[in-house]
Every structure is written in C-alpha cells, then in structure tokens.
Scaffold this active site. Structure first.
Site, PDB file in Angstrom:
ATOM      1  N   MET A 166      -1.619  -0.990   2.608  1.00 23.86           N
ATOM      2  CA  MET A 166      -2.426   0.321   1.401  1.00 23.86           C
ATOM      3  C   MET A 166      -4.090   0.410   2.023  1.00 23.86           C
ATOM      4  O   MET A 166      -4.549   0.070   1.982  1.00 23.86           O
ATOM      5  CB  MET A 166      -2.458   0.085   0.314  1.00 23.86           C
ATOM      6  CG  MET A 166      -2.009   0.852  -1.157  1.00 23.86           C
ATOM      7  SD  MET A 166      -0.817   1.927  -0.587  1.00 23.86           S
ATOM      8  CE  MET A 166       0.511   1.568  -1.175  1.00 23.86           C
ATOM      9  N   ALA A 214      -5.647   7.319  -5.877  1.00 24.90           N
ATOM     10  CA  ALA A 214      -4.480   5.909  -6.011  1.00 24.90           C
ATOM     11  C   ALA A 214      -5.460   4.704  -6.091  1.00 24.90           C
ATOM     12  O   ALA A 214      -6.151   3.999  -5.326  1.00 24.90           O
ATOM     13  CB  ALA A 214      -3.217   5.949  -5.518  1.00 24.90           C
ATOM     14  N   HIS A 269       0.634   3.780   7.757  1.00 23.60           N
ATOM     15  CA  HIS A 269       1.486   2.566   6.745  1.00 23.60           C
ATOM     16  C   HIS A 269       2.629   2.486   7.223  1.00 23.60           C
ATOM     17  O   HIS A 269       2.982   1.585   7.193  1.00 23.60           O
ATOM     18  CB  HIS A 269       1.171   3.360   5.329  1.00 23.60           C
ATOM     19  CG  HIS A 269       0.900   2.085   4.441  1.00 23.60           C
ATOM     20  ND1 HIS A 269       0.567   2.161   3.349  1.00 23.60           N
ATOM     21  CD2 HIS A 269       2.488   1.150   4.144  1.00 23.60           C
ATOM     22  CE1 HIS A 269       0.716   1.371   2.724  1.00 23.60           C
ATOM     23  NE2 HIS A 269       1.723   0.586   2.747  1.00 23.60           N
ATOM     24  N   ALA A 277       5.166  -3.234   1.162  1.00 25.07           N
ATOM     25  CA  ALA A 277       4.878  -2.258   1.093  1.00 25.07           C
ATOM     26  C   ALA A 277       3.160  -2.733   0.698  1.00 25.07           C
ATOM     27  O   ALA A 277       2.135  -1.347   1.375  1.00 25.07           O
ATOM     28  CB  ALA A 277       5.748  -1.469  -0.326  1.00 25.07           C
ATOM     29  N   ASP A 326     -12.093   6.607  -3.802  1.00 27.39           N
ATOM     30  CA  ASP A 326     -10.597   6.115  -3.312  1.00 27.39           C
ATOM     31  C   ASP A 326     -10.330   7.199  -4.376  1.00 27.39           C
ATOM     32  O   ASP A 326     -10.683   7.347  -5.667  1.00 27.39           O
ATOM     33  CB  ASP A 326     -10.218   5.386  -2.795  1.00 27.39           C
ATOM     34  CG  ASP A 326      -8.745   5.572  -2.599  1.00 27.39           C
ATOM     35  OD1 ASP A 326      -8.097   5.810  -2.297  1.00 27.39           O
ATOM     36  OD2 ASP A 326      -8.422   4.161  -3.966  1.00 27.39           O
ATOM     37  N   ARG A 347      -8.054   6.227   7.529  1.00 25.74           N
ATOM     38  CA  ARG A 347      -8.696   5.233   7.232  1.00 25.74           C
ATOM     39  C   ARG A 347      -8.802   4.168   8.434  1.00 25.74           C
ATOM     40  O   ARG A 347      -6.992   4.188   8.830  1.00 25.74           O
ATOM     41  CB  ARG A 347      -8.321   4.482   5.946  1.00 25.74           C
ATOM     42  CG  ARG A 347      -9.658   5.127   4.929  1.00 25.74           C
ATOM     43  CD  ARG A 347      -9.053   4.932   3.967  1.00 25.74           C
ATOM     44  NE  ARG A 347      -9.394   5.581   3.049  1.00 25.74           N
ATOM     45  CZ  ARG A 347      -8.569   5.825   1.865  1.00 25.74           C
ATOM     46  NH1 ARG A 347      -7.723   5.626   1.217  1.00 25.74           N
ATOM     47  NH2 ARG A 347      -9.966   7.080   0.522  1.00 25.74           N
ATOM     48  N   ASP A 396     -10.178   0.222  -3.416  1.00 28.48           N
ATOM     49  CA  ASP A 396      -9.212  -0.687  -3.861  1.00 28.48           C
ATOM     50  C   ASP A 396      -8.298  -1.591  -2.669  1.00 28.48           C
ATOM     51  O   ASP A 396      -7.823  -2.306  -2.875  1.00 28.48           O
ATOM     52  CB  ASP A 396      -8.375  -0.705  -4.976  1.00 28.48           C
ATOM     53  CG  ASP A 396      -6.849   0.379  -4.584  1.00 28.48           C
ATOM     54  OD1 ASP A 396      -7.666   1.394  -4.284  1.00 28.48           O
ATOM     55  OD2 ASP A 396      -5.846   0.276  -5.136  1.00 28.48           O
TER      56      ASP A 396
END
Length: 276
Positions: free
Chosen positions: A56, A21, A63, A52, A19, A167, A193
């Site tokens: 993720m 970020a 999102h 928020a 990934d 995803r 993450d």
C-alpha cells in the site's frame, strides 16, 4: 586547504503535504484494500486483506505488480492460466480493478476525525496544504468530490498518474513543491500512513510523519479504533510501528489530529538551523 564549515540558514515551515486514504479520509484505508481482494478473486485468486495491504502506498498498477510478484499469489495465477503473471496480465487485473475502485471509493472515503479541523488550523498558521495519492486521477476526482463536502480542500492535489514515477519515488511530493511555489523542501512536512509514502517524503528531502492508527499499518476501522483501551492502542501502535520500520519517519503519531504538536517541534528545529 582548510575545509569551510557552512552553517545552514534557518528555514520557516511553509507547507504540509498529506496522503489521502488512511491519512485524511478512509479510516483504516479500506477502499483500495477491499477492492484489490475483489479484483483478484475475479481471476480465481484468493488474496487476503493482509496481503493486499502489503504494498500500500504505491501507484495502483505497481501495487498489483507487487502482489503478483509474491510467490503465493503468482503460483495461484500459474495454476489458473498456466503461466506466471507478466505485465500484460497485471494490466488486465488493473483494468478490472479500476472501475470497481471508481464505484466503491466514495463509499469508503469519509473524512478522518479531526482532519477538517486540522486543515483549518494549518491555514490559520499561514501554511499551504498539499496532497498526493497512490490513486490515479480518475479515482482521485471521486475522492476529492466527497472530501470537499466534508471540509477537506487542499491547495494542491497530485495523483499517481500525474507524474512519470509514483511512490516511493519523490515526484508527487516534489510536484507539490513546484505547484505551491515553495522555497525549500526542508520547509515541508510529508504525512503518510505507508512506508512507500514516508520514503517518498524522505527522498524529497522533507520532514516525514508516519500515522500509526488511522491507516494501512494498523488496518482498524474507526469503530475498532474507538473501542480500544489504552493497552489495546499500545499493542496496535507497536504492530504498526513494526510495519513502518523499513523506512523510519522523523515522527510517529496516531492520527492527523495529533499533528499540531509535531508542527510546533519542527518549527523550533528549523529555527535552530536543523534540516530533515
């Protein structure tokens, strides 16, 4: 009829798919998080950083859809506009979000400590390096430009709008397999993450590694992470593990700097004929 027992042939590790970020860049995954908060505020809604962070790992339109489906946020939208947010409303928020993301993403996308050194070490082991992101291609171009200046240059980069379904569907991870010319999904490690990113890897049939302290699950800045003593890190690990528990990864580590020991273990398991 006597059932046949088939022993799987050993597989050699071929690639690691990362990934971006919270994994390779942007310690704490703040670039998307803060911009979501700002974008929703322009529509008169208060969204916390914690809210928020919830979805993720998904593509950014998805999102925003997931955030709009949360009762507390949907009720704010209804109070402002007299209706619950539909897909057209989600698109309107996304269209406000995207230019803000383009403006800010490079600012937050510094390489995570140890990431560039890790990629060099993987290449020395003969491994290919793939990557994918919840960012669309327009944003990824900004991320990749800065990342290259800091020594991060994967062999393959797949954005969320490069595939029909991002995803937690496996398409981005599998596109890496195709583009890199790999022989077996079991020869791949997916590092992420977020729970959707880990689920992506599991659905693709890959080994999965979840990151506890550098990404979205912990939500720490680099300075906050460096200031923690060992007891503080243990508390942060426990909280992040809980965040990722809905889709268990094969391995959990703090940051990508800890990945070499995992790779060695997976290589040994593959040599024994084990698969993810």
């Amino acid at each position: 009829m006597i059932p046949m027992t088939v022993t799987p042939l050993p597989v050699r590790l071929e690639a690691v798919i990362f990934d971006w970020a919270g994994t390779l860049v942007d310690f704490g995954s703040f670039a998307p998080t803060k911009v979501f908060v700002d974008a929703f505020s322009q529509f008169g809604m208060e969204v916390s950083l914690k809210e928020a962070r919830g979805p993720m790992g998904m593509g950014k339109w998805d999102h925003i859809r997931a955030l709009c489906d949360q009762p507390a946020i949907a009720s704010q939208y209804q109070a402002q506009f007299g209706r619950l947010p539909g897909d057209d409303d989600v698109t309107a928020i996304y269209e406000r979000f995207l230019p803000m993301q383009l403006e800010k993403v490079a600012q937050y996308s510094a390489a995570i400590p140890g990431a560039a050194e890790l990629l060099r070490a993987l290449r020395q082991r003969g491994l290919k390096i793939g990557s994918c992101s919840g960012y669309p291609d327009s944003v990824m171009r900004r991320v990749v430009e800065r990342a290259a200046s800091e020594g991060l240059e994967p062999d393959c980069i797949v954005a969320s709008d490069d595939v029909p379904r991002a995803r937690p569907a496996p398409a981005m991870a599998l596109k890496n397999v195709v583009e890199l010319g790999l022989s077996d999904v079991a020869a791949c490690i997916k590092v992420d993450d977020t729970a959707p990113g880990i689920e992506e890897g599991r659905r693709a049939g890959m080994w999965t590694v979840g990151l506890l302290l550098s990404g979205n699950a912990a939500g720490l800045t680099l300075d906050e992470y460096l200031s923690l003593d060992e007891a503080g890190r243990e508390r942060a690990r426990a909280a992040a593990s809980q965040e990722l528990s809905s889709v268990p990864a094969h391995y959990l580590i703090d940051t990508v700097a800890d990945l070499p020991a995992v790779i060695t273990d997976i290589e040994a398991r593959l040599a024994r004929g084990q698969r993810p």
